[in-house]
Design an enzyme around this catalytic site. Structure first.
Site, PDB file in Angstrom:
ATOM      1  N   SER A 173       0.832  -1.156   0.044  1.00 30.93           N
ATOM      2  CA  SER A 173      -0.034  -0.137   0.059  1.00 30.93           C
ATOM      3  C   SER A 173       0.809   1.303  -0.092  1.00 30.93           C
ATOM      4  O   SER A 173       1.813   1.525  -0.837  1.00 30.93           O
ATOM      5  CB  SER A 173      -0.837  -0.029   1.178  1.00 30.93           C
ATOM      6  OG  SER A 173      -1.949   1.074   1.196  1.00 30.93           O
ATOM      7  N   HIS A 174       0.562   2.067   1.006  1.00 31.95           N
ATOM      8  CA  HIS A 174       1.204   3.363   1.101  1.00 31.95           C
ATOM      9  C   HIS A 174       2.528   3.202   1.696  1.00 31.95           C
ATOM     10  O   HIS A 174       3.384   4.236   1.663  1.00 31.95           O
ATOM     11  CB  HIS A 174       0.546   4.142   1.972  1.00 31.95           C
ATOM     12  CG  HIS A 174       0.137   3.645   2.947  1.00 31.95           C
ATOM     13  ND1 HIS A 174      -0.868   2.588   3.384  1.00 31.95           N
ATOM     14  CD2 HIS A 174       0.608   3.710   4.319  1.00 31.95           C
ATOM     15  CE1 HIS A 174      -0.866   2.077   4.447  1.00 31.95           C
ATOM     16  NE2 HIS A 174       0.234   2.967   5.462  1.00 31.95           N
ATOM     17  N   ASP A 226      -2.204   6.419  -3.345  1.00 32.78           N
ATOM     18  CA  ASP A 226      -0.998   5.917  -2.924  1.00 32.78           C
ATOM     19  C   ASP A 226      -0.450   5.058  -3.703  1.00 32.78           C
ATOM     20  O   ASP A 226      -0.809   4.777  -4.862  1.00 32.78           O
ATOM     21  CB  ASP A 226      -1.578   5.315  -1.382  1.00 32.78           C
ATOM     22  CG  ASP A 226      -2.411   4.198  -1.669  1.00 32.78           C
ATOM     23  OD1 ASP A 226      -3.135   4.027  -2.522  1.00 32.78           O
ATOM     24  OD2 ASP A 226      -2.502   3.121  -0.537  1.00 32.78           O
ATOM     25  N   ASP A 241      -0.813   1.623  -4.080  1.00 32.74           N
ATOM     26  CA  ASP A 241      -1.639   0.704  -4.883  1.00 32.74           C
ATOM     27  C   ASP A 241      -3.032   1.442  -5.173  1.00 32.74           C
ATOM     28  O   ASP A 241      -3.741   0.438  -5.470  1.00 32.74           O
ATOM     29  CB  ASP A 241      -1.951  -0.529  -3.913  1.00 32.74           C
ATOM     30  CG  ASP A 241      -2.657  -0.166  -2.624  1.00 32.74           C
ATOM     31  OD1 ASP A 241      -2.414   0.883  -2.169  1.00 32.74           O
ATOM     32  OD2 ASP A 241      -3.062  -1.180  -2.390  1.00 32.74           O
ATOM     33  N   ASP A 295      -5.854   2.641  -3.683  1.00 32.38           N
ATOM     34  CA  ASP A 295      -6.956   2.698  -3.085  1.00 32.38           C
ATOM     35  C   ASP A 295      -6.950   3.884  -1.976  1.00 32.38           C
ATOM     36  O   ASP A 295      -8.062   4.069  -1.593  1.00 32.38           O
ATOM     37  CB  ASP A 295      -6.914   1.295  -2.325  1.00 32.38           C
ATOM     38  CG  ASP A 295      -5.912   1.143  -1.258  1.00 32.38           C
ATOM     39  OD1 ASP A 295      -4.942   2.007  -1.043  1.00 32.38           O
ATOM     40  OD2 ASP A 295      -6.043   0.176  -0.682  1.00 32.38           O
ATOM     41  N   ARG A 296      -6.040   4.530  -1.736  1.00 30.75           N
ATOM     42  CA  ARG A 296      -6.253   5.765  -0.945  1.00 30.75           C
ATOM     43  C   ARG A 296      -6.330   6.965  -1.692  1.00 30.75           C
ATOM     44  O   ARG A 296      -5.934   7.039  -2.849  1.00 30.75           O
ATOM     45  CB  ARG A 296      -5.027   6.113  -0.006  1.00 30.75           C
ATOM     46  CG  ARG A 296      -4.899   5.038   0.992  1.00 30.75           C
ATOM     47  CD  ARG A 296      -3.816   5.285   2.085  1.00 30.75           C
ATOM     48  NE  ARG A 296      -3.947   4.224   3.091  1.00 30.75           N
ATOM     49  CZ  ARG A 296      -3.382   4.223   4.475  1.00 30.75           C
ATOM     50  NH1 ARG A 296      -2.779   5.512   4.924  1.00 30.75           N
ATOM     51  NH2 ARG A 296      -3.606   3.438   5.205  1.00 30.75           N
ATOM     52  N   LYS A 303     -11.345   0.205  -0.848  1.00 30.20           N
ATOM     53  CA  LYS A 303     -11.352   1.639  -1.173  1.00 30.20           C
ATOM     54  C   LYS A 303     -10.814   1.754  -2.404  1.00 30.20           C
ATOM     55  O   LYS A 303      -9.913   1.202  -3.100  1.00 30.20           O
ATOM     56  CB  LYS A 303     -10.522   2.238  -0.107  1.00 30.20           C
ATOM     57  CG  LYS A 303      -9.091   1.817   0.475  1.00 30.20           C
ATOM     58  CD  LYS A 303      -8.744   2.229   1.587  1.00 30.20           C
ATOM     59  CE  LYS A 303      -7.316   1.975   1.875  1.00 30.20           C
ATOM     60  NZ  LYS A 303      -7.376   1.013   3.046  1.00 30.20           N
TER      61      LYS A 303
HETATM   62  C1  G1P Z   1      -3.921   1.654   8.612  1.00 30.53           C
HETATM   63  C2  G1P Z   1      -5.044   2.331   8.525  1.00 30.53           C
HETATM   64  C3  G1P Z   1      -6.409   1.807   8.171  1.00 30.53           C
HETATM   65  C4  G1P Z   1      -6.121   1.158   6.879  1.00 30.53           C
HETATM   66  C5  G1P Z   1      -5.266   0.194   6.639  1.00 30.53           C
HETATM   67  C6  G1P Z   1      -4.928  -0.201   5.330  1.00 30.53           C
HETATM   68  O1  G1P Z   1      -4.102   0.348   9.433  1.00 30.53           O
HETATM   69  O2  G1P Z   1      -5.150   2.923   9.704  1.00 30.53           O
HETATM   70  O3  G1P Z   1      -7.325   2.393   8.280  1.00 30.53           O
HETATM   71  O4  G1P Z   1      -7.371   0.144   6.548  1.00 30.53           O
HETATM   72  O5  G1P Z   1      -3.975   0.942   7.150  1.00 30.53           O
HETATM   73  O6  G1P Z   1      -4.922   0.604   4.316  1.00 30.53           O
HETATM   74  P1  G1P Z   1      -3.294   0.366  10.648  1.00 30.53           P
HETATM   75  O7  G1P Z   1      -1.829   0.715  10.288  1.00 30.53           O
HETATM   76  O8  G1P Z   1      -3.796   1.627  11.350  1.00 30.53           O
HETATM   77  O9  G1P Z   1      -3.791  -0.668  11.143  1.00 30.53           O
HETATM   78 ZN    ZN Z   2      -3.336   1.542  -0.339  1.00 31.62          ZN
END
Ligand code: G1P
Ligand code: ZN
Length: 542
Positions: A112-113, A276, A278, A280-281, A375
């Protein structure tokens, strides 16, 4: 030629908030990825005869991992694997492909990010046939399988050429290579009024979309520039790079500071957004204004009826518990149910499948709807553009009107990253032990009204998920949430979520950190976070 390779369990292959995330070099250790992938197959009861979707966000090791997974799917008898060209698919596009092609599930390669590269992070996530992240029942079966694995199956075969769309075969398995963008772009065209957005963009309205050197570059160029006519160059940092250009592909004011600077400049475009690693954000900005994800979700809910795909209204809405109650205000005004779920997109799946929610979102820059089961960053950008086109207002005007109509929930998240895991766990545990006695206590200037460790009973399947974060409500509309991240790969990350509700009509225009000063002080009074974690300030404030 199928190879059966003996192996033994590897500790710590436990999926977190969003799949298994580890340092890239951990995933690159011989057998590490193979053990986990075989455990996915084993946890699912095998993949013989099944159709899978496969793709990732293009980060370092994506290509090799995709080839390994193709070999392992073929060795275990998968009927078909639909893979994005070059092994690429954004997370929303993967979710859509699983659904539209009736696949049994899919594997998404992404952290992801989180930063990418050999010294960054990598991740593997399994999504089920509804296109959404596997629920806890499935991830725990996979984790269980990782603790019992004795062998994995693969093929002795050269890498497939994934560079051109088309059909090929690996052992007995059909491999279909697809354009990663086309189907997704078509779905967006079905949901939104592309003519209205095109007209808006033709009227001199300027936008800047920052793809952060990640997967959404090609998607945004095709949709925003090619199909909707945004000026060439509106999409910046559009070429995906294996290490995201050394950046941190997380669309928030800290990591997307270039975009913030551009949007705060005197000659700023009318609309700014980022996505981000991938895809989705999302981050949404207007000229001179940042829209918090919680507010963005509420604005989308309040205006969705202006958008063709949602003209029929919303059946219900959902947010993660830490997300602000701005959405609840809209739901109450519209007479629809607003669900509060634990953090993580997987908890929205049942509500969306059952038709109990149409829109959902998280404070962590995640917004989406029942069009897929993830998302969706570009979806959020497009619904905003459609709303702006329909309302013929600027982002700032939309926000001011929204707060006047519904009231405002000031909101911020303070993250303490890579802190000592034991110290962070002890802080939360001690807090849990005090929750029963907190009501009535004064923390700084605020008085605790109620305190709980959030537990969720899924209204669709009745499953209960406990210990999802400490939630403290104060007299006067403030709220404080503390929880530990489930996605980090080093140490622990403590997330402190701060909220102050103001009904209006006055007090709607305060600087957010100032509006939250009493809650920030209450958090310190509650458990002395900074002293205990050895920090003088949060690492990231969003
Ligand atoms: C974090 C975000 C959460 C999101 C997840 C995946 O998780 O807080 O809302 O769904 O990334 O993108 P966390 O690191 O808080 O468990
Ligand atoms: Zn992501």
């Amino acid at each position: 030629m199928i190879q059966i390779i003996p192996t033994q369990p590897i500790d710590g292959q436990k999926p977190g908030t969003s799949g298994l995330r580890k340092k890239t070099r951990v995933f690159m250790q011989p057998g590490y990825l193979e053990n986990f992938v075989q455990s996915i197959w084993n946890g699912l009861g095998g993949v013989a005869g099944k159709t899978l979707v496969l793709g990732g966000d293009g980060r370092f090791f994506n290509t090799e991992a995709a080839q390994t997974i193709l070999r392992m799917a073929a060795a275990s008898g998968a009927a078909r694997v639909i893979v994005g060209r070059d092994g690429l698919l954004s997370t929303p596009a993967a979710s859509h492909l699983i659904r539209s092609r009736g696949a049994d599930g899919g594997i998404i390669l992404s952290a992801s990010h989180n930063p990418g590269g050999a010294d960054g992070d990598f991740g593997v996530k399994y999504n089920t046939a509804n296109g959404g992240p596997a629920p806890e029942s499935v991830t725990s079966a996979i984790h269980d399988a990782t603790t019992r694995i004795a062998e994995y199956h693969t093929l002795d075969a050269p890498a497939l050429d994934l560079s051109q769309p088309g059909q090929t075969r690996l052992h007995q398995t059909e491999v279909e290579i697809v354009d990663p963008v086309a189907d997704y772009a078509d779905l967006m065209a079905e949901l939104f009024d592309f003519d209205a957005i095109r007209a808006l963009l033709a009227s001199g309205f300027r936008l800047r979309f920052d793809a952060m050197h990640a997967i959404t570059g090609p998607y945004a160029q095709e949709i925003l520039e090619a199909r909707l006519g945004a000026a060439p160059g509106s999409v910046v940092n559009a070429t995906p790079l294996p290490d995201f250009g050394g950046g941190h592909p997380d669309p928030n004011p800290v990591w997307a500071s270039d975009l913030v600077a551009a949007m705060m400049a005197p000659d700023a475009p009318d609309f700014g957004a980022a996505s981000d690693g991938d895809g989705d954000r999302n981050m949404i900005m207007g000229r001179g204004i940042y829209v918090t994800p919680s507010d963005s979700l509420a604005v989308i809910a309040a205006n969705a009826h202006l958008v063709p795909g949602y003209a029929g209204g919303l059946t219900g809405v959902a947010r993660s518990m830490p997300t602000s109650a701005a959405l609840d205000r809209v739901a109450a005004a519209r007479g629809i149910t607003c669900y509060a779920t634990p953090t993580g997109w997987k908890f929205f799946g049942n509500l969306l499948d059952a038709g109990q929610a149409t829109l959902c979102g998280e404070e962590s820059a995640g917004t989406g709807s029942d069009h897929i089961r993830e998302k969706d960053g570009l979806w959020a950008v497009l619904i905003w553009l459609n709303i702006l086109a329909a309302r013929t207002q600027s982002v700032a005007e939309v926000m001011t009107a929204h707060w006047q109509d519904f009231g405002r929930n000031y909101y911020s998240r303070h993250d303490y990253e890579e802190v000592d895991a034991e110290a962070a766990a002890a802080l939360i545990e001690e807090l849990r032990a005090r929750l029963d006695k907190l009501a009535g206590e004064k923390l700084g200037t605020l008085i605790v009204r109620e305190a709980e460790d959030f537990s969720y009973r899924d209204p669709v399947d009745g499953s209960v998920t406990a210990r999802q974060g400490v939630q403290i409500r104060f007299d006067g509309g403030a709220r404080l949430v503390l929880r530990l991240s489930g996605t980090g790969t080093a140490g622990a990350t403590l997330r402190v979520y701060l909220e102050q509700a103001v009904d209006g009509p006055d007090g709607l225009d305060t600087e957010p950190q100032a509006a939250l000063a009493e809650v920030i002080a209450a958090a310190e009074a509650l458990c002395g976070i900074r002293a205990r974690l050895g920090r003088t300030a949060p690492d990231v404030v969003t």
